[in-house]
Every structure is written in C-alpha cells, then in structure tokens.
Write a protein that holds these residues in place. Structure first.
Motif, PDB file in Angstrom:
ATOM      1  N   MET A  24       9.023  13.606  -9.796  1.00 30.18           N
ATOM      2  CA  MET A  24       8.334  12.401  -9.364  1.00 30.18           C
ATOM      3  C   MET A  24       7.960  12.481  -7.890  1.00 30.18           C
ATOM      4  O   MET A  24       6.865  12.078  -7.486  1.00 30.18           O
ATOM      5  CB  MET A  24       9.217  11.177  -9.623  1.00 30.18           C
ATOM      6  N   ALA A  25       8.871  13.021  -7.082  1.00 29.42           N
ATOM      7  CA  ALA A  25       8.596  13.134  -5.652  1.00 29.42           C
ATOM      8  C   ALA A  25       7.409  14.049  -5.402  1.00 29.42           C
ATOM      9  O   ALA A  25       6.548  13.766  -4.564  1.00 29.42           O
ATOM     10  CB  ALA A  25       9.828  13.656  -4.922  1.00 29.42           C
ATOM     11  N   GLN A  26       7.334  15.151  -6.133  1.00 25.45           N
ATOM     12  CA  GLN A  26       6.204  16.067  -5.966  1.00 25.45           C
ATOM     13  C   GLN A  26       4.903  15.404  -6.379  1.00 25.45           C
ATOM     14  O   GLN A  26       3.865  15.565  -5.739  1.00 25.45           O
ATOM     15  CB  GLN A  26       6.437  17.340  -6.787  1.00 25.45           C
ATOM     16  N   LEU A  27       4.939  14.604  -7.435  1.00 26.44           N
ATOM     17  CA  LEU A  27       3.726  13.948  -7.902  1.00 26.44           C
ATOM     18  C   LEU A  27       3.321  12.800  -6.991  1.00 26.44           C
ATOM     19  O   LEU A  27       2.157  12.656  -6.631  1.00 26.44           O
ATOM     20  CB  LEU A  27       3.942  13.433  -9.328  1.00 26.44           C
ATOM     21  N   GLN A  28       4.290  11.974  -6.560  1.00 23.98           N
ATOM     22  CA  GLN A  28       3.956  10.855  -5.696  1.00 23.98           C
ATOM     23  C   GLN A  28       3.423  11.336  -4.360  1.00 23.98           C
ATOM     24  O   GLN A  28       2.587  10.703  -3.741  1.00 23.98           O
ATOM     25  CB  GLN A  28       5.192   9.959  -5.478  1.00 23.98           C
ATOM     26  N   GLY A  29       3.906  12.490  -3.903  1.00 24.04           N
ATOM     27  CA  GLY A  29       3.411  13.028  -2.649  1.00 24.04           C
ATOM     28  C   GLY A  29       1.922  13.335  -2.710  1.00 24.04           C
ATOM     29  O   GLY A  29       1.238  13.375  -1.687  1.00 24.04           O
ATOM     30  N   ARG A  30       1.395  13.527  -3.909  1.00 23.47           N
ATOM     31  CA  ARG A  30      -0.030  13.792  -4.081  1.00 23.47           C
ATOM     32  C   ARG A  30      -0.786  12.518  -4.441  1.00 23.47           C
ATOM     33  O   ARG A  30      -1.977  12.532  -4.691  1.00 23.47           O
ATOM     34  CB  ARG A  30      -0.234  14.842  -5.182  1.00 23.47           C
ATOM     35  N   GLN A  31      -0.082  11.384  -4.495  1.00 23.49           N
ATOM     36  CA  GLN A  31      -0.672  10.090  -4.813  1.00 23.49           C
ATOM     37  C   GLN A  31      -1.481  10.138  -6.111  1.00 23.49           C
ATOM     38  O   GLN A  31      -2.588   9.608  -6.200  1.00 23.49           O
ATOM     39  CB  GLN A  31      -1.534   9.576  -3.647  1.00 23.49           C
ATOM     40  N   ARG A  32      -0.917  10.763  -7.119  1.00 26.34           N
ATOM     41  CA  ARG A  32      -1.600  10.866  -8.401  1.00 26.34           C
ATOM     42  C   ARG A  32      -1.170   9.754  -9.362  1.00 26.34           C
ATOM     43  O   ARG A  32      -1.921   9.395 -10.259  1.00 26.34           O
ATOM     44  CB  ARG A  32      -1.322  12.236  -9.039  1.00 26.34           C
ATOM     45  N   GLY A  79       0.790  -1.226   0.000  1.00 28.75           N
ATOM     46  CA  GLY A  79       0.000   0.000   0.000  1.00 28.75           C
ATOM     47  C   GLY A  79       0.819   1.270   0.000  1.00 28.75           C
ATOM     48  O   GLY A  79       0.328   2.338   0.356  1.00 28.75           O
ATOM     49  N   SER A  80       2.084   1.177  -0.415  1.00 25.75           N
ATOM     50  CA  SER A  80       2.972   2.330  -0.380  1.00 25.75           C
ATOM     51  C   SER A  80       3.071   3.005  -1.741  1.00 25.75           C
ATOM     52  O   SER A  80       3.128   2.343  -2.786  1.00 25.75           O
ATOM     53  CB  SER A  80       4.374   1.918   0.073  1.00 25.75           C
ATOM     54  N   TYR A  81       3.107   4.341  -1.720  1.00 24.56           N
ATOM     55  CA  TYR A  81       3.346   5.136  -2.916  1.00 24.56           C
ATOM     56  C   TYR A  81       4.795   5.635  -2.975  1.00 24.56           C
ATOM     57  O   TYR A  81       5.147   6.392  -3.864  1.00 24.56           O
ATOM     58  CB  TYR A  81       2.406   6.347  -2.943  1.00 24.56           C
ATOM     59  N   ALA A  82       5.619   5.196  -2.040  1.00 27.44           N
ATOM     60  CA  ALA A  82       6.998   5.691  -1.952  1.00 27.44           C
ATOM     61  C   ALA A  82       7.889   4.946  -2.940  1.00 27.44           C
ATOM     62  O   ALA A  82       8.805   4.211  -2.558  1.00 27.44           O
ATOM     63  CB  ALA A  82       7.518   5.529  -0.524  1.00 27.44           C
ATOM     64  N   VAL A  83       7.619   5.130  -4.227  1.00 25.39           N
ATOM     65  CA  VAL A  83       8.314   4.354  -5.259  1.00 25.39           C
ATOM     66  C   VAL A  83       9.262   5.199  -6.099  1.00 25.39           C
ATOM     67  O   VAL A  83       9.757   4.732  -7.136  1.00 25.39           O
ATOM     68  CB  VAL A  83       7.282   3.650  -6.180  1.00 25.39           C
ATOM     69  N   VAL A  84       9.544   6.412  -5.671  1.00 21.62           N
ATOM     70  CA  VAL A  84      10.378   7.297  -6.483  1.00 21.62           C
ATOM     71  C   VAL A  84      11.753   6.697  -6.738  1.00 21.62           C
ATOM     72  O   VAL A  84      12.235   6.660  -7.885  1.00 21.62           O
ATOM     73  CB  VAL A  84      10.504   8.686  -5.826  1.00 21.62           C
ATOM     74  N   GLU A  85      12.416   6.209  -5.685  1.00 17.55           N
ATOM     75  CA  GLU A  85      13.780   5.688  -5.850  1.00 17.55           C
ATOM     76  C   GLU A  85      13.826   4.483  -6.793  1.00 17.55           C
ATOM     77  O   GLU A  85      14.605   4.473  -7.755  1.00 17.55           O
ATOM     78  CB  GLU A  85      14.384   5.351  -4.493  1.00 17.55           C
ATOM     79  N   PRO A  86      13.025   3.418  -6.565  1.00 17.78           N
ATOM     80  CA  PRO A  86      13.100   2.289  -7.502  1.00 17.78           C
ATOM     81  C   PRO A  86      12.603   2.632  -8.899  1.00 17.78           C
ATOM     82  O   PRO A  86      13.089   2.066  -9.887  1.00 17.78           O
ATOM     83  CB  PRO A  86      12.216   1.219  -6.833  1.00 17.78           C
TER      84      PRO A  86
END
Length: 239
Positions: free
Chosen positions: A161-169, A122-129
């Motif tokens: 990507m970090a800005q977008l993932q932070g909004r879960q878009r 359930g994580s959106y923290a996928v920027v690094e991979p």
C-alpha cells in the motif's frame, strides 16, 4: 562459558524502527543490512543486531538468499498479486461471518473517518488508517488464530500500500466510499454482497500496484467503483 543473552525489549525497539524505515522508503527495496550496519546505526551489540535481522527475515521484511547478506524485500508484480489474493481469501470469509452477526466494529468506522479527513485535506497518506480499517474487521471476529494469520501478512500488505500510495494511484475518495459501503452491507447482513465488493476493492489495488511495480495491469485496475453514485474511474477519482 557464559551464555549470550539478547535483551528482547532492545531488539523489539530496533525491529520496530527498521520496519518503519522500510515502509517509509528510508530503507529502499534491495538495501543490504549487515550486523555491523545495524549495530552501528543503533549503537548496540552485534548479538542484538543479529537478533533483529533474524526477526525481520522471519517476518519477510528482509530476505536472505544462500546465506548471503540480508536485504530489504523487493516486491514484484507476482508478489503483490499473491499477497492481495491471500488477503481476499481471508478477509472475504471474515466479512461473511461478521455479516451473519451484523457486527460492525467501531474501530472500522473510526479508521474510515480518519481516511476521509485526510482526503479532505488533500492527503494521500492513508496507509495506516486503511490498514487499521481492515485489521479491525479481522480482529472483530474474535479469533486469535485468524488474527495471527492476518497479522503475519500485515507488513507485506502495508508495504504494498505504501508503494502504491506514494505514486498517488489509489483514490482516497474511492477507498472511503467502498469502506463505508462494506460496513453498510455487513450491518444489513449481506455477507455475499460484502465479499463481492471486497473483491472489487482489493482487485483494483492489486492491479494498480502490480502495474506500478513493472507489471501489466489487469482489467480490474480500471473498473469504476460501484460504491460511488457517478462511478468515476480510479484515475479520475484520484485527481
């Protein structure tokens, strides 16, 4: 008069940490960073702080206009579109080259598996991979100059990507499916198919991010993913 020497390893460490703070949002867009601020934050000499700021300015992590105080870059919709279109031009040609040789780097599979595992939790923290997936494809070409050009964009891409993932878009489900399909197309030798899917993949992220930063999303933002059997919209897949 003695020449002023800056310890490079110390500057490298400060630069790396400041980059991380910018990506995580601990240093928000537009935040001012002076030599005194950096020197105090890390308990270092002003010369080292100055060198770190100069490095980050050269890398576009910080911006300095008219010799004023350096500030954390504040990306807008036009910046995002320029960054992502540049990515597309470079990456699509690399995919064609990799497909010609049917070369799929193991690091790309590993990065996508990591994104899938994060999504399962359930994580959106996928920027690094996610960034590692794309970078591994570029690096698999074996061109030091191509890799250097791409890596020069890497921070700005990661910040987008970090800005977008932070909004879960962006949906990790769509990311995983499209990454997997890209690798299938490369392995099958279908360079043009891979390039078309890459354009869809990056255009969706580009327009969703542009909208998140105050712009008006183009039609690409709502195109269902061609890599998923039921082809949900990005909004449905993100839920």
């Amino acid at each position: 008069m003695a020449r002023e020497i800056v310890v490079t390893s110390l500057v490298d460490a400060v630069v790396d940490d400041l980059r991380t703070l910018v990506v995580t949002g601990d240093l928000a867009p537009g935040t001012a960073l002076t030599e005194a601020d950096v020197a105090a934050r890390y308990d270092i000499a002003r010369a080292s702080a100055r060198a770190a700021i100069e490095r980050l300015t050269a890398e576009h992590v910080l911006v300095r206009r008219n010799h004023k105080t350096a500030r954390v870059v504040d990306l807008g919709p036009d910046d995002v579109r320029d960054i992502y279109r540049t990515r597309t031009y470079l990456e699509s040609e690399v995919l064609r080259r990799l497909a010609h040789d049917r070369l799929v780097p193991p690091a790309a599979r590993e990065a996508n598996a990591e994104i899938a595992a994060l999504w399962a939790d359930g994580s959106y923290a996928v920027v690094e991979p996610d960034m590692r997936f794309h970078t591994s494809l570029i690096d698999a070409l074996g061109s030091t100059r191509t890799s250097a050009i791409y890596h020069s964009l890497a921070f700005e891409v990661k910040l987008c990507m970090a800005q977008l993932q932070g909004r879960q878009r962006l949906s990790p489900q769509i990311i995983v499916a499209e990454h997997a399909r890209l690798l299938e197309l490369i392995e099958a030798g279908d360079g043009e198919g891979a390039a078309r899917l890459l354009d869809e993949h990056l255009a969706r992220a580009r327009e969703l991010l542009a909208a998140s930063l105050g712009g008006v999303a183009g039609p690409e933002a709502s195109v269902p993913s061609s890599a998923l059997p039921t082809a949900p919209t990005p909004e449905a897949a993100a839920r």
